[in-house]
Structure formats: structure tokens, C-alpha cells
Design a protein around this motif. Sequence first.
Motif, PDB file in Angstrom:
ATOM      1  N   TYR A 234      45.827   5.052   5.020  1.00  0.00           N
ATOM      2  CA  TYR A 234      45.022   3.801   4.887  1.00  0.00           C
ATOM      3  C   TYR A 234      45.584   2.461   4.718  1.00  0.00           C
ATOM      4  O   TYR A 234      46.759   2.333   4.448  1.00  0.00           O
ATOM      5  CB  TYR A 234      44.022   3.993   3.594  1.00  0.00           C
ATOM      6  CG  TYR A 234      43.071   5.161   3.486  1.00  0.00           C
ATOM      7  CD1 TYR A 234      41.892   4.848   4.293  1.00  0.00           C
ATOM      8  CD2 TYR A 234      43.405   6.277   2.904  1.00  0.00           C
ATOM      9  CE1 TYR A 234      41.070   5.883   4.230  1.00  0.00           C
ATOM     10  CE2 TYR A 234      42.603   7.369   2.885  1.00  0.00           C
ATOM     11  CZ  TYR A 234      41.224   7.216   3.443  1.00  0.00           C
ATOM     12  OH  TYR A 234      40.222   8.091   3.367  1.00  0.00           O
ATOM     13  N   THR A 235      45.030   1.465   5.255  1.00  0.00           N
ATOM     14  CA  THR A 235      45.453   0.209   5.077  1.00  0.00           C
ATOM     15  C   THR A 235      45.138  -0.667   3.776  1.00  0.00           C
ATOM     16  O   THR A 235      43.865  -0.631   3.326  1.00  0.00           O
ATOM     17  CB  THR A 235      45.353  -0.819   6.297  1.00  0.00           C
ATOM     18  OG1 THR A 235      45.364  -0.256   7.535  1.00  0.00           O
ATOM     19  CG2 THR A 235      45.776  -2.018   5.947  1.00  0.00           C
ATOM     20  N   PRO A 236      46.161  -1.088   2.872  1.00  0.00           N
ATOM     21  CA  PRO A 236      45.795  -1.970   2.025  1.00  0.00           C
ATOM     22  C   PRO A 236      44.793  -3.210   2.160  1.00  0.00           C
ATOM     23  O   PRO A 236      44.879  -3.694   3.135  1.00  0.00           O
ATOM     24  CB  PRO A 236      46.847  -2.573   1.313  1.00  0.00           C
ATOM     25  CG  PRO A 236      47.780  -1.855   1.920  1.00  0.00           C
ATOM     26  CD  PRO A 236      47.361  -1.311   3.409  1.00  0.00           C
ATOM     27  N   ALA A 237      43.525  -3.203   1.274  1.00  0.00           N
ATOM     28  CA  ALA A 237      42.902  -4.488   1.542  1.00  0.00           C
ATOM     29  C   ALA A 237      43.794  -5.870   1.552  1.00  0.00           C
ATOM     30  O   ALA A 237      44.592  -5.859   0.987  1.00  0.00           O
ATOM     31  CB  ALA A 237      41.748  -4.513   0.282  1.00  0.00           C
ATOM     32  N   PRO A 238      42.998  -6.611   2.166  1.00  0.00           N
ATOM     33  CA  PRO A 238      44.000  -7.838   2.617  1.00  0.00           C
ATOM     34  C   PRO A 238      44.350  -8.846   1.284  1.00  0.00           C
ATOM     35  O   PRO A 238      45.743  -9.071   1.155  1.00  0.00           O
ATOM     36  CB  PRO A 238      43.336  -8.793   3.228  1.00  0.00           C
ATOM     37  CG  PRO A 238      42.475  -7.710   4.054  1.00  0.00           C
ATOM     38  CD  PRO A 238      42.116  -6.675   3.307  1.00  0.00           C
ATOM     39  N   GLU A 239      43.522  -8.794   0.185  1.00  0.00           N
ATOM     40  CA  GLU A 239      43.919  -9.381  -1.094  1.00  0.00           C
ATOM     41  C   GLU A 239      44.810  -8.533  -1.906  1.00  0.00           C
ATOM     42  O   GLU A 239      45.744  -9.131  -2.605  1.00  0.00           O
ATOM     43  CB  GLU A 239      42.533  -9.777  -2.008  1.00  0.00           C
ATOM     44  CG  GLU A 239      41.742 -10.836  -1.303  1.00  0.00           C
ATOM     45  CD  GLU A 239      42.623 -12.017  -1.081  1.00  0.00           C
ATOM     46  OE1 GLU A 239      42.972 -12.424  -2.140  1.00  0.00           O
ATOM     47  OE2 GLU A 239      42.302 -12.680  -0.371  1.00  0.00           O
ATOM     48  N   ILE A 240      44.798  -7.071  -1.651  1.00  0.00           N
ATOM     49  CA  ILE A 240      45.835  -6.411  -2.601  1.00  0.00           C
ATOM     50  C   ILE A 240      47.069  -6.537  -2.096  1.00  0.00           C
ATOM     51  O   ILE A 240      48.259  -6.641  -2.613  1.00  0.00           O
ATOM     52  CB  ILE A 240      45.346  -4.953  -2.474  1.00  0.00           C
ATOM     53  CG1 ILE A 240      44.095  -4.614  -3.157  1.00  0.00           C
ATOM     54  CG2 ILE A 240      46.557  -4.006  -2.945  1.00  0.00           C
ATOM     55  CD1 ILE A 240      43.596  -3.343  -3.239  1.00  0.00           C
ATOM     56  N   GLN A 241      47.313  -6.676  -0.555  1.00  0.00           N
ATOM     57  CA  GLN A 241      48.544  -7.015   0.257  1.00  0.00           C
ATOM     58  C   GLN A 241      48.973  -8.150  -0.261  1.00  0.00           C
ATOM     59  O   GLN A 241      50.133  -8.153  -0.592  1.00  0.00           O
ATOM     60  CB  GLN A 241      48.131  -6.902   1.797  1.00  0.00           C
ATOM     61  CG  GLN A 241      49.406  -7.019   2.619  1.00  0.00           C
ATOM     62  CD  GLN A 241      50.311  -5.833   2.566  1.00  0.00           C
ATOM     63  OE1 GLN A 241      50.018  -4.559   2.693  1.00  0.00           O
ATOM     64  NE2 GLN A 241      51.547  -5.966   2.141  1.00  0.00           N
ATOM     65  N   LYS A 242      48.294  -9.282  -0.313  1.00  0.00           N
ATOM     66  CA  LYS A 242      48.672 -10.520  -0.591  1.00  0.00           C
ATOM     67  C   LYS A 242      49.256 -10.568  -1.932  1.00  0.00           C
ATOM     68  O   LYS A 242      50.119 -11.309  -2.399  1.00  0.00           O
ATOM     69  CB  LYS A 242      47.906 -11.415   0.012  1.00  0.00           C
ATOM     70  CG  LYS A 242      47.897 -13.222  -0.468  1.00  0.00           C
ATOM     71  CD  LYS A 242      47.014 -13.961  -0.089  1.00  0.00           C
ATOM     72  CE  LYS A 242      47.001 -15.374  -0.409  1.00  0.00           C
ATOM     73  NZ  LYS A 242      46.055 -16.217  -0.191  1.00  0.00           N
TER      74      LYS A 242
END
Length: 281
Positions: A234-242
Motif C-alpha cells: 500500500y502507498t501512504p496517504a499523501p498527508e501521512i507521507q508529508k
Amino acid sequence: MKTTRNVVTTAASLALMMGMLLSSCGANNSIAESSAASAQPSAEATTDAAPQARTYTDSKGHTVEIPAEAERIIYTGSDVGDMLALGVTPIGAALGIIKEQVAFPELLDGIKDIGDLLGDAEKITALDPDLILLDSGGTYYEEGAFDTLSKIAPTVTYDRLETNERLRMLGDIVGKQQEAEEWIASYEAKVKEAVAKLNVQTGESASVFLLLGKEFYVMGDKSFAATLYHTLGYTPAPEIQKNLIDANERFANISNELLPDFAGDWLFVLTDEDDAARSAT
């Protein structure tokens, strides 16, 4: 506003158990094979036949004489499941929150709590260990802890490597190389099966929320979240990544108003099995 398609709610204790057995709080989980020789510290026998002891160079560069087959092992750090996966039950470990929240507490039977993650010297001394494994991958590591514990028993520091590398390294230290390879093979087979069942699509995002009572926390890429991102794909949600992963934050307390901003295509909501928490989800 983003619409989340899938929600999975489970007990935090189960997730912590998965994290304990399958991931390191401080390392990525990957199903890719890696070269054990390039990542592991070096070890060599001090004698040619049936050695009673051998020298080992650990993650901090200490050269330590350790038992060839340790029987009374102390494990510091937060991933005692690594030892259990190798078929080794330490006589003592930093159990902390794990003791209260694992899904299968009977797995910890016979393991004495040694205090905080660096271990309490008095408690460790009382257990009369023949080998101490000291977690050097956390920000709390102190060289003074190595000096103190080394006066009690041979002490080896270890890093928080990727799962397969870490198990191979620990298997080398405690003489369980074959068990490490067997566990890795079994785990990778289960990963392939899980990915197929979940039908994970390329680019599909996920978020992990921890709900304790009425408080919501979003997780970065450690523990259970690491399994989702680095193992299952799975890919982290953008806000989680940032806001978490790039900032090296393990988790953050967020308000209900901000939840949608951190939501991925899949939401994995971990609860503390409290009735109030379950009703809130």
C-alpha cells in the motif's frame, strides 16, 4: 473531499502482535531478499571444533566474546517477537506496553520484565544472563548503557534493520541461522498469499488510525503501518507521507476535523478494545 472506500477496524492488541512478530519499530519491512553478508556484523569462532565462545563485532563496533550457544538471553528493545520467531524465549525482556496489549500473552510466559528499553541493571543482574542483546537503533540508546550491561554479561548491540536482515543477524548471534531462514521463507509465502487475497492495486493508498478511548492518532510507517506500506504494497496517504514519514514521526494526535485529510483509500482503525472506542468508529 476524498472518499474512503474501505474501512478495517481491528483490535490494537492484534496489530501490536503483528508489529512485534513482523516488523521493527525503527525499520522498514520488505519482502525482497537481501545479502546477509553485506549487512551483518562479522563473527568468527575462537576455536575450530565445538567452540564454547566466539568473538563478535556488533553494530557499534564493539568486539565481544559471546557464548557459542547462549542459554540465558536478555533482550532489550521493543521487538521481543524477533526472538520468539527464532524459537528463543529470553529469560528477560523490556516488555512494557507489549505485556498488556499482545493478542497472545501466553507467548510471553516465562519472560521477566527488565524495565525500560535499556533495561534495569539490578533486575538484569538478578536473572544471571549469559548474553545481553542491546537495541542500539533507538534515539534513547546510550553508550553508557552498554558499559553498564557489559559488566553483568557479554553484551552485543544490534541495529533496527529490515525484517529479513534483522532476523538473520539475530539468528547469527544466538546460533539460530536455520530457524531464521525457515521463518523468512514462511513469512514471504504468507505475504504473497495476503497480497493476493487483498488484491492490492498499484498506487492504492492506506492510512492507519489508532483510537484510544476518544483520542485519534495517525501512524507513520512504523510497526503495523510498516507492514502495510513496505510489505503488502500500500502507498501512504499523501498527508501521512508529508507530515509523519518524511518528518520521521511515528504517530500524531489529530482532531476529528483533520481525519479526512489523512485518509487513504483504505482505513485501518486500531482500537484498544474499549466499548467507547468501538462505538466511536
